[in-house]
Motif scaffolding. Structure first.
Motif, PDB file in Angstrom:
ATOM      1  N   LEU A  50       0.859  -1.188   0.000  1.00 11.46           N
ATOM      2  CA  LEU A  50       0.000   0.000   0.000  1.00 11.46           C
ATOM      3  C   LEU A  50       0.893   1.236   0.000  1.00 11.46           C
ATOM      4  O   LEU A  50       1.648   1.463   0.946  1.00 11.46           O
ATOM      5  N   LEU A  52       0.866   5.407  -0.567  1.00 19.63           N
ATOM      6  CA  LEU A  52       0.016   6.601  -0.654  1.00 19.63           C
ATOM      7  C   LEU A  52       0.890   7.841  -0.816  1.00 19.63           C
ATOM      8  O   LEU A  52       1.919   7.963  -0.156  1.00 19.63           O
ATOM      9  N   ASN A  54       0.241  11.757  -0.257  1.00 16.26           N
ATOM     10  CA  ASN A  54      -0.763  12.665   0.321  1.00 16.26           C
ATOM     11  C   ASN A  54      -2.096  11.937   0.535  1.00 16.26           C
ATOM     12  O   ASN A  54      -3.172  12.490   0.308  1.00 16.26           O
ATOM     13  N   GLY A  55      -1.999  10.675   0.930  1.00 19.20           N
ATOM     14  CA  GLY A  55      -3.188   9.894   1.246  1.00 19.20           C
ATOM     15  C   GLY A  55      -3.849   9.231   0.058  1.00 19.20           C
ATOM     16  O   GLY A  55      -4.802   8.464   0.228  1.00 19.20           O
ATOM     17  N   MET A  56      -3.376   9.516  -1.160  1.00 21.77           N
ATOM     18  CA  MET A  56      -3.983   8.931  -2.365  1.00 21.77           C
ATOM     19  C   MET A  56      -3.149   7.743  -2.838  1.00 21.77           C
ATOM     20  O   MET A  56      -1.921   7.819  -2.916  1.00 21.77           O
ATOM     21  N   TYR A  57      -3.839   6.685  -3.205  1.00 24.76           N
ATOM     22  CA  TYR A  57      -3.187   5.434  -3.595  1.00 24.76           C
ATOM     23  C   TYR A  57      -2.418   5.598  -4.909  1.00 24.76           C
ATOM     24  O   TYR A  57      -2.914   6.192  -5.874  1.00 24.76           O
TER      25      TYR A  57
END
Lengths: 83, 615
Positions: A50, A52, A54-57
């Motif tokens: 996983l 990310l 800035n929190g985006m995959y």
């Protein structure tokens, strides 16, 4: 430019001394990619399940080309789950 | 085989215990545990019954694989009409109690009526009797379990009991077995308390025969290897437990914080799995002592933790200066982010109290979060709270309320109402972050869209364990989907709901599905049980169970209007993180969900659907 790198769970072992709370802020070259940053910490790409920014995959196929921006936060985990 | 083919019917009013044969026609349609117990409840009770009436029944049920050597095969469920919700309740627990029940020769124990005075059920291999529990009434789960073992001079007895919370009518009281494993949600322990039933104590040594022993040994060994070789079930869960999600869910901007006012928690790093493994500044020891496994489990996600001995909660209190059940992700979120508290010692202590007195840390923490918002907005004051400064972030308020709620005393009695009743009482129903009266778990559905549909349609009220789309939307298991889109989520939620219904009816733990698919599970059930169990047949069972639960809820008085989310989730946009500006798009998902379910636009299963499934 500066980016924050966060490595969690078993990936935490790849963080250098001086990292706190599983994260460290580093200086990277303009246009540095996700994969290049992982390589700098000797993190095996296959261990990064996983990822990310800035929190985006960011899916695996995009990681070699994905260029980070100034002040980006890159976070990674091995395969994990919970509930 | 695999089923014991035996039901124990306990009439608490009459004080009788009778064995009866399991309805095998139903077993072949509903498999076991969740599905089969729901079928019995539906057939034997009025859906409009008051959950706390003697006419409500409470069923403890194992699955066909419970007690076998399949990995994780120690599960049992408590099925009843939920005290918190008034909806169908099915709470699942691990530990060792389910195995003991099956090995005593029972698929199911059906409790009906109400005892005149407190009793406990004692079972030794198909022999059951009701015994006086007067000496245990008023005692905690921990003291009750130890007391029963001492009384019978048998440390190998397995006990499931209620604490004082269940006796005092805390609406989300749990049934706790093996000291810290719980059928925790929806108030199944409240129903148990209403029946004056303090505990069930079992010693079982009969064994669980399977249909094809050689094949069963082969397929269960193969399946264990799949779990061992999988990075999640073989490494991630044993090492870090479910708590590894704390930083993940915070990073993706879906960590409900301070009663869902925020979507990211600045203190997440202090209450995470990584924090639990770090040596503490005070005593140099980590919070986490070791991991732990339930009966037959080859994963071992459980946590065993300590509170630092100098922490204010345990000073001069040796009963809490022990290694005991530690924080799972859901509990850590509810006790922590939902209340804004990031003191890991305080959270661990509050979790100990939830186990000791038997109440659900999710509903408790979320209700404290709602009460903190009532306090900070001036709706309630120290006059109502009995002097507690109920501010977000106050560890002392959290731990004080844990102790008061566990005993049903002071403002704890109001926290024990759950957030829906509490917020309604003070004229602010919109501040309850719940669906069908049950509080949300640890995922904000503005940042994970599929979880909004999961919560809105969950048959037991807001719950992550009815369709854990986080697995796909965030973790990429079995395939990665985008958490910010609503398209495709109706189909995803239905698929997760049906598959989870199967696992919950089998005797296995749902965490196996991080490594297994139904392709791994079907051969294990088929080798254990007659009936020709294929993936297709299992999925039909899952869909049948879901529709039966829905039918029960509709008959109980729920309708489409209850398949919704609080206004905060539907109208107030997320303030930070990747989901900034987003609300949950339930209105885009719900009509499609009804369609893929074969239900009318009002959310009612069509006759065609019910006939197809044989419901």
């Amino acid at each position: 430019m500066r980016v924050t790198v966060k490595l969690y769970a078993l990936l935490g072992q790849y963080l250098p001394s001086g990292a706190t709370d599983n994260q460290i802020e580093i200086e990277v070259a303009e246009g540095a990619t996700v994969q290049e940053v992982f390589a700098r910490f000797n993190v095996p790409p296959k261990s990064c399940h996983l990822v990310l920014v800035n929190g985006m995959y960011v899916e695996p196929s995009r990681r070699p080309q994905y260029a980070l921006q100034n002040n980006d936060t890159l976070a990674a985990w091995p395969p994990i789950a919970g509930g | 085989m695999a089923w014991a083919r035996n039901v124990l019917r306990v009439n608490l009013t009459k004080g009788t215990c009778k064995n009866e044969p399991l309805n095998m026609e139903w077993a072949h349609k509903y498999l076991g545990q969740r599905g089969l117990a729901t079928k019995y409840l539906v057939e034997e009770t009025d859906p409009k019954v008051d959950p706390l009436s003697p006419n409500n029944k409470m069923i403890m049920a194992t699955g066909p694989l419970t007690g076998t050597c399949a990995s994780t095969a120690g599960r049992y469920s408590v099925v009843t009409k939920g005290a918190l919700t008034g909806a169908i309740a099915c709470s699942n627990s691990g530990g060792f109690f389910g195995n003991e029940m099956k090995n005593a020769g029972y698929d199911m124990i059906i409790f009906e009526g109400k005892a005149k005075s407190p009793v406990y059920l004692y079972i030794e291999n198909e022999k059951a009797e009701l015994l006086d529990a007067g000496a245990f009434w008023g005692k905690s789960v921990w003291d009750t379990e130890e007391g029963i073992k001492a009384k019978h001079q048998d440390p190998l007895i397995r006990v499931a009991s209620i604490g004082v919370a269940g006796e005092k009518g805390v609406k989300y009281a749990a049934v706790v077995n093996d000291m810290d494993r719980a059928a925790g949600r929806s108030g199944v322990g409240t129903v148990m308390g209403s029946k004056n039933l303090k505990a069930v104590a079992i010693r079982g040594t009969l064994g669980v025969p399977v249909r094809d022993f050689k094949r069963f040994m082969k397929v269960t060994a193969d399946a264990k290897k799949v779990l061992a070789d999988n990075a999640v079930t073989g490494q991630g869960l044993p090492k870090f437990g479910t708590q590894v999600l704390m930083n993940v869910i915070n990073e993706v901007g879906a960590l409900p914080t301070r009663n869902h006012r925020d979507i990211q928690f600045e203190g997440a790093k202090n209450i995470s799995a990584e924090a639990m493994a770090e040596p503490r500044k005070g005593d140099g020891k980590p919070n986490l002592v070791t991991n732990a496994a339930c009966f037959g489990c080859t994963i071992g996600c459980g946590r065993v933790s300590t509170v630092e001995r100098s922490h204010y909660t345990v000073v001069d209190r040796p009963q809490y200066q022990v290694a005991s059940g530690g924080l799972e992700y859901e509990a850590a979120w509810a006790l922590g982010a939902a209340t804004g508290v990031d003191d890991l010692n305080a959270l661990t202590f509050a979790n100990f109290i939830c186990n000791e007195q038997g109440f659900d840390p999710i509903s408790f923490g979320a209700t404290v979060g709602a009460a903190m918002e009532l306090f900070e907005t001036g709706v309630i004051t120290t006059k109502e709270t009995g002097g507690i400064e109920l501010k977000f972030g106050s560890a002392k308020a959290l731990t004080d309320l844990a102790e008061l709620t566990g005993k049903g005393e002071g403002f704890g009695a109001e926290i024990g109402l759950g957030s829906k009743r509490l917020c309604e009482k003070y004229g602010k129903p919109e501040l309850s972050m719940s669906v069908k009266g049950q509080e949300f778990p640890a995922y904000d559905s503005r940042g994970i869209q599929g979880m909004g549909l999961t919560y809105a349609t969950s048959n037991r009220g807001a719950c992550h364990l009815r369709s854990y789309t986080v697995s796909s939307e965030i973790l990429g298991v079995p395939v990665k989907t985008d958490p910010h889109v609503t398209e495709g989520k109706a189909e995803l939620v239905k698929a997760f709901q049906d598959a989870t219904s199967v696992v919950d009816s089998s005797g296995l733990c749902v965490f196996t599905t991080f490594g297994w698919t139904l392709e791994d599970i079907a051969p294990q059930i088929d080798a254990a049980c007659e009936g020709g169990w294929t993936v297709e047949k299992l999925l039909e069972v899952g869909e049948r169970v879901w529709n039966l639960e829905r039918k029960y809820n509709l008959a109980a008085g729920f309708s489409k209007k209850d398949d919704t989310l609080p206004a905060r989730i539907l109208k107030d946009a997320a303030k930070t993180g990747p989901a900034k500006g987003m609300v949950n798009g339930l209105k885009d998902m719900l009509p499609k969900y009804y369609e893929v379910r074969g239900w009318t636009s009002e959310g009612v299963p069509t006759n065609q659907t019910l006939e197809r499934l044989g419901v």
